[in-house]
Design a protein around this motif. Structure first.
Motif, short mmCIF file in Angstrom:
data_model
loop_
_atom_site.label_atom_id
_atom_site.label_comp_id
_atom_site.label_asym_id
_atom_site.label_seq_id
_atom_site.Cartn_x
_atom_site.Cartn_y
_atom_site.Cartn_z
N GLU A 57 -21.46 7.32 31.17
CA GLU A 57 -21.25 5.66 31.16
C GLU A 57 -22.12 5.13 31.53
N HIS A 58 -22.79 4.07 30.97
CA HIS A 58 -23.59 3.30 32.02
C HIS A 58 -22.61 2.02 32.50
N LEU A 59 -22.74 1.32 33.12
CA LEU A 59 -21.39 -0.07 32.97
C LEU A 59 -22.38 -1.00 34.03
N ARG A 60 -22.82 -2.08 33.39
CA ARG A 60 -23.74 -2.71 33.60
C ARG A 60 -23.29 -4.24 34.37
N LEU A 61 -23.19 -4.67 35.39
CA LEU A 61 -22.33 -6.18 35.56
C LEU A 61 -22.87 -7.39 36.24
N VAL A 62 -22.73 -8.12 34.64
CA VAL A 62 -24.03 -9.30 35.02
C VAL A 62 -23.45 -10.28 35.74
N SER A 63 -24.17 -11.47 37.25
CA SER A 63 -23.31 -12.31 37.07
C SER A 63 -23.24 -13.28 36.95
N ASN A 64 -21.69 -13.65 36.15
CA ASN A 64 -22.70 -15.24 35.42
C ASN A 64 -22.04 -16.57 36.76
N ARG A 65 -22.58 -16.48 38.37
CA ARG A 65 -22.43 -17.27 39.47
C ARG A 65 -23.16 -18.14 39.93
N PRO A 66 -23.50 -19.18 40.87
CA PRO A 66 -24.45 -19.58 41.33
C PRO A 66 -25.05 -18.85 42.31
N GLU A 67 -23.77 -18.56 43.19
CA GLU A 67 -23.28 -17.61 44.62
C GLU A 67 -23.69 -16.21 44.10
N PRO A 68 -24.11 -15.50 45.22
CA PRO A 68 -24.04 -14.14 45.15
C PRO A 68 -22.04 -13.59 45.20
N VAL A 69 -21.38 -12.68 45.26
CA VAL A 69 -20.49 -12.16 44.96
C VAL A 69 -20.51 -10.70 44.65
N THR A 70 -19.31 -10.35 44.97
CA THR A 70 -19.01 -8.72 45.14
C THR A 70 -18.03 -7.90 43.76
N ALA A 71 -18.72 -7.73 43.07
CA ALA A 71 -17.26 -7.20 42.09
C ALA A 71 -17.04 -5.72 42.80
N HIS A 72 -15.67 -5.73 42.56
CA HIS A 72 -15.16 -4.10 43.05
C HIS A 72 -14.67 -3.04 41.75
N VAL A 73 -15.58 -2.68 41.48
CA VAL A 73 -15.15 -1.84 40.33
C VAL A 73 -14.27 -0.82 40.40
N ALA A 74 -13.14 -0.35 39.76
CA ALA A 74 -12.38 1.35 40.06
C ALA A 74 -12.26 2.08 38.47
N LEU A 75 -11.97 3.16 39.36
CA LEU A 75 -12.40 4.04 37.71
C LEU A 75 -11.00 4.76 38.21
N THR A 76 -10.02 5.33 37.53
CA THR A 76 -8.88 5.85 37.67
C THR A 76 -9.23 7.01 36.57
N VAL A 77 -9.65 7.97 37.09
CA VAL A 77 -9.45 9.55 36.37
C VAL A 77 -9.26 10.49 36.38
N ASP A 78 -8.12 12.08 35.50
CA ASP A 78 -7.91 12.08 35.49
C ASP A 78 -7.98 14.26 34.24
N ALA A 79 -7.54 14.55 34.26
CA ALA A 79 -8.16 16.12 33.91
C ALA A 79 -7.17 16.76 33.59
N ASP A 80 -5.82 16.68 32.32
CA ASP A 80 -4.69 18.14 31.80
C ASP A 80 -5.06 18.77 31.96
N PHE A 81 -6.34 19.31 31.58
CA PHE A 81 -6.71 20.36 30.51
C PHE A 81 -5.73 20.63 29.82
N ALA A 82 -5.18 20.22 29.13
CA ALA A 82 -3.94 20.63 27.48
C ALA A 82 -4.69 20.92 27.17
N ASP A 83 -3.75 21.87 25.90
CA ASP A 83 -4.77 23.32 25.43
C ASP A 83 -4.09 21.26 23.60
N LEU A 84 -5.10 22.42 22.80
CA LEU A 84 -4.72 20.75 21.71
C LEU A 84 -3.19 21.29 20.97
#
Length: 635
Positions: A101-128
Motif C-alpha cells: 500500500e502506498h498512501l500519498r497525502l497532499v496538503s490543501n493548505r497554504p501553511e504547514p500542517v501535520t497529518a495524524h494517520v492511524a491504521l488498525t490491523v489484525d489477522a484472525d487466521f480464519a480458515d475459509l
C-alpha cells in the motif's frame, strides 16, 4: 479483478484480497469475505485507516487499474467553509503472499500542517471453511494468537499444536507508536500511528507492506504472470477469449507433479476455490487444449501425483481414484474437514482418462500418455471396482454426509432430484458420469493399442464400453419425455427431472446419433434456454428455482460442454444461438463469464441477473469462450 456492490477483489500468484470502496478490510464473513487470503487462510482481517481520528471519505471509490492494483481518493471530513486539510491518494497492490500500500497525502493548505494517520490491523487466521455462512463451528483447542511490535511495524502470530502461521506488517517511515486497538480481552488488533508533517501545499508518503507467512510455506512462489494487456479485439468472441485467458493466468497456481516437479495448474476460482480441483481443472484444461496444451500436461501430472492409493472412509480415497480437491488450511490439516485431499467425485477419474487421450490426440506427443500409463490403468481399475461398473453396472456414488451429498458436478444438496423435488438416494448413477466412463474406456483403449502395445487390454475396454452403451440406452431413456433421465437412484428408478446433464451425453457420444440430435434440439427450447444460456433444470418443473445453485441457474462451463456436444452432432444453428447468448452475457460482465448466472429469461431483463454466490474469476467459466470457439469452428 472483480467488483460487486461496494467491494473490490484483487488477485495475483495464488493470493487475493477483498476490500471495501475505501480500500479497507472490515473482517466480514458470509458469501464473499473481506481480507487477505493465501492457502485457504485469512492473513489480514482488519485494515482500517483513520486520518485525524476520523475514517476518511472516498471521493472516488476503489477502482482496479489492473487485476492486482486498485486506487482510490480519500479525504478527512470537511465542509464548504472548512474544506479538508489534505487529500489521500491510496494505491493497493497484491502480489505473491503480500499486500502493498502506498498512501500519498497532499496538503490543501497554504501553511504547514501535520497529518495524524492511524491504521488498525489484525489477522484472525480464519480458515475459509469458517467464513462460509453455513452455521458450522470448529473448535480450535490450544490455539494462541499473539502480536509483537517490531522495529518497523507488527508481527501477528498464530499457533495451534504444530500449526504456525504469521502476518508481518511493515512501514516506511516506521510508525511513531503501536498501541492496542481496543480494550477487548485477548485482542490482537493493533493501531499503528504516524505524525506526518506537510509543508504548505506539500506532500508526504507512507508505504506499507503486509507479508503473509502460511504454515509450511515461508515464501509463497510467484508465477510471474503478466497483467492483462489492453485488448484490441473488435469481435465479442475474441474479447471474451482474451479475458478468459487473462483470468486463467490469474488463477494459475503451483502444484507438485507426479515426479516431484513443479507444475502450474488452473485453480478452480475465487474466493472459495483457489486450489486444485479435479473435475474443474480437467475440464478447464480440456477446453484449453487447442490453445494451451501444456496446461493439460501439468494438470494430468498434478492429479496423477495425488491419485488414490488406499481406502479412507473419511476422505473417500480409493486406489486409482482421482482427487476431487486439495486444501492447505488449518481445518484440513487437523482433519476437521475432509478436504485436505478429498476424493468425493464420481467423474474426475473418467475425465482424467478423457484428457489424457485428448492431449495425445491434440499434440501428437505420446510422452504424457506413456509416462502416465500405470496411472491410467489404475484409473480404469477404479471405475471397474470401487467406481461401481462391475458391481452396479454404472459409475455410482453414495452420498457423503460429512462431505458432499452429491458427487457429480452438480454437487449441492438436492441437485439430483425427481420432478417432485425429492433428492435421489444412493448408490446414485448420474447420467453424465456414464457418458464420461464410456468415452474414457474407448479413449484408453486407443492409447492401449497405439502406444502401450496391449491389444487384448484395448479389446476388453471396447467391449466394456459397448456393453455400457447398450445398457445405458435401455435404462436411462425416458420414452414419454423422449429424453434421458438425470440419474438412476439406489433402487434403479429413473430420476426424472429434465436437466442439462443430458447435453454432456452429446459430448461423450454415448447416445445414438438421432437421439442425441433430438436431445440437443430439446435443450434449446425456451424452458431450457433462457436466451443467455441453457439452465441446469428446465423451467416449469416443481424443483426449478432460477436462483438455486444447480436447480435452474445456468453455468457457462455446462453450456460449453453442451456446445461441444451440439457441434459433434452437426447442430450448427444451435451452437451459434448458444454461443451468441453466452457472449452477450459476458459483454454485461466486462467480457468475463462468471461461474454461474441466474436462470431468468432474457426477455424479462435487459441484462443477465447475477447469481448471488458466484465465483469470479472462475476457471472453467474463463475457459468457456475457448470451448465455444472450438465448437463454432467445427460446424
Amino acid at each position: 479483478m472483480t467488483q460487486a456492490d461496494d467491494r473490490i477483489q484483487l488477485v495475483r500468484d495464488a493470493t487475493f484480497v477483498r476490500l471495501d470502496a475505501a480500500g479497507a478490510i472490515t473482517g466480514t464473513g458470509g458469501r464473499t469475505p473481506d481480507g487477505l487470503f493465501l492457502r485457504d487462510a485469512r492473513h489480514l482481517s482488519r485494515w482500517q485507516l483513520t486520518v485525524d481520528g476520523e475514517t476518511p471519505l472516498a471521493l472516488t471509490p476503489a477502482t482496479a487499474d489492473s487485476d492486482d492494483t486498485a486506487t482510490c481518493v480519500l479525504t478527512p471530513a470537511g465542509t464548504r467553509d472548512d474544506p479538508p486539510a489534505y487529500t489521500v491518494f491510496r494505491e493497493q497492490t497484491v502480489s505473491a503472499g503480500a499486500l502493498g500500500e502506498h498512501l500519498r497525502l497532499v496538503s490543501n493548505r497554504p501553511e504547514p500542517v501535520t497529518a495524524h494517520v492511524a491504521l488498525t490491523v489484525d489477522a484472525d487466521f480464519a480458515d475459509l471453511f469458517e467464513l462460509r455462512a453455513d452455521d458450522r463451528h470448529y473448535d480450535k483447542p490450544g490455539a494462541q494468537h499473539t502480536t509483537r511490535v517490531t522495529p518497523d511495524g507488527v508481527l501477528l502470530d498464530y499457533r495451534r499444536a504444530e500449526w504456525h502461521s504469521s502476518t508481518a506488517v511493515t512501514s516506511r517511515p516506521v510508525p511513531h507508536d503501536v498501541t492496542p486497538a481496543d480494550d477487548t480481552p485477548h485482542s490482537t488488533a493493533r493501531t499503528l500511528t504516524w505524525h506526518l508533517p506537510l509543508d504548505a501545499h506539500g506532500e508526504a508518503d507512507l508505504h506499507l507492506t503486509v507479508h503473509a507467512r502460511p504454515h509450511a510455506l515461508p515464501e509463497p512462489p510467484a508465477t510471474s504472470r503478466p497483467s492483462r494487456p489492453a485488448t484490441t479485439a473488435t469481435d465479442d468472441l475474441t474479447r471474451t477469449c482474451e479475458r478468459g485467458l487473462a483470468d486463467l493466468d490469474l488463477l494459475t497456481i503451483t502444484a507438485t507433479g507426479v515426479d516431484g516437479e513443479e507444475v502450474h495448474v488452473p485453480a478452480a476460482g475465487i474466493p472459495w476455490f483457489l486450489t486444485l480441483f479435479g473435475r474443474d481443472s480437467l475440464l478447464t484444461s480440456y477446453f484449453l487444449l487447442p490453445h494451451r496444451p501444456w496446461t493439460a500436461a501439468a494438470t494430468l501430472s498434478a492429479l496423477a501425483a495425488t491419485q488414490g492409493t488406499r481406502h479412507d472412509p473419511v476422505s473417500r480415497e480409493q486406489p486409482g481414484r482421482i482427487v476431487h480437491e486439495t486444501r492447505h488450511g488449518e481445518l484440513a490439516h487437523f482433519r476437521q474437514v475432509p478436504y485436505g485431499r478429498y476424493y468425493g467425485a464420481v467423474d474426475a477419474t473418467p475425465l482424467f482418462l478423457v484428457l489424457l487421450h485428448a492431449h495425445y490426440r491434440q499434440t501428437g506427443d505420446p510422452s504424457v500418455a506413456l509416462r502416465l500409463e500405470q496411472h491410467a490403468r489404475r484409473a480404469v481399475d477404479w471405475m471397474l471396482t470401487d467406481g461401481g461398473l462391475t458391481r452396479h453396472g454404472y459409475l455410482v456414488y453414495e452420498p457423503d454426509p460429512g462431505g458432499l451429498v452429491n458427487q457429480n458436478w452438480k454437487d449441492s444438496v438436492g441437485a439430483v432430484c425427481f420432478t417432485d423435488g425429492t433428492q435421489a438416494d444412493g448408490p446414485i448413477a448420474v447420467s453424465e458420469a456414464q457418458g464420461y466412463a464410456y468415452d474414457a474406456l474407448l479413449r484408453t483403449a486407443e492409447l492401449a493399442e497405439t502406444l502401450w502395445q496391449d491389444g487384448p487390454y484395448a479389446q476388453r475396454l471396447r467391449e466394456r464400453a459397448e456393453d455400457l452403451r447398450r445398457r445405458f440406452t435401455a435404462d436411462f431413456w425416458m420414452t414419454d419425455a423422449d429424453f434421458p433421465a438425470l440419474a438412476l437412484d439406489g433402487h434403479g428408478r429413473q430420476v426424472d427431472a429434465l436437466a442439462s446433464d443430458a447435453g454432456h451425453l452429446l459430448w461423450s457420444g454415448i447416445l445414438e446419433p438421432e437421439a442425441a440430435r433430438r436431445v440437443g434440439q430439446r435443450l434449446m427450447q425456451p424452458d431450457f434456454f433462457s436466451g443467455w444460456a441453457i439452465r441446469t433444470l428446465a423451467a416449469g418443473q416443481k424443483p426449478y428455482h432460477p436462483l438455486s445453485y444447480h436447480r435452474g441457474s445456468a453455468w457457462p462451463h455446462d453450456n460449453a460442454v453442451i456446445a461441444l456436444g451440439l457441434a459433434r452432432h452437426g447442430l450448427a444453428d444451435e451452437v451459434r444461438r448458444l454461443a451468441q447468448g453466452l457472449l452477450a452475457a459476458a459483454a454485461h460482465h466486462g467480457d468475463r463469464l462468471p461461474e454461474v448466472l441466474a436462470g431468468y429469461d432474457r426477455t424479462a431483463t435487459t441484462r443477465p441477473v447475477p447469481y448471488p454466490h458466484s465465483c469470479s474469476p472462475q476457471a472453467w467459466a474463463a475457459a468457456t469462450p475457448l470451448a465455444l470457439r472450438t465448437a463454432l469452428e467445427s460446424v
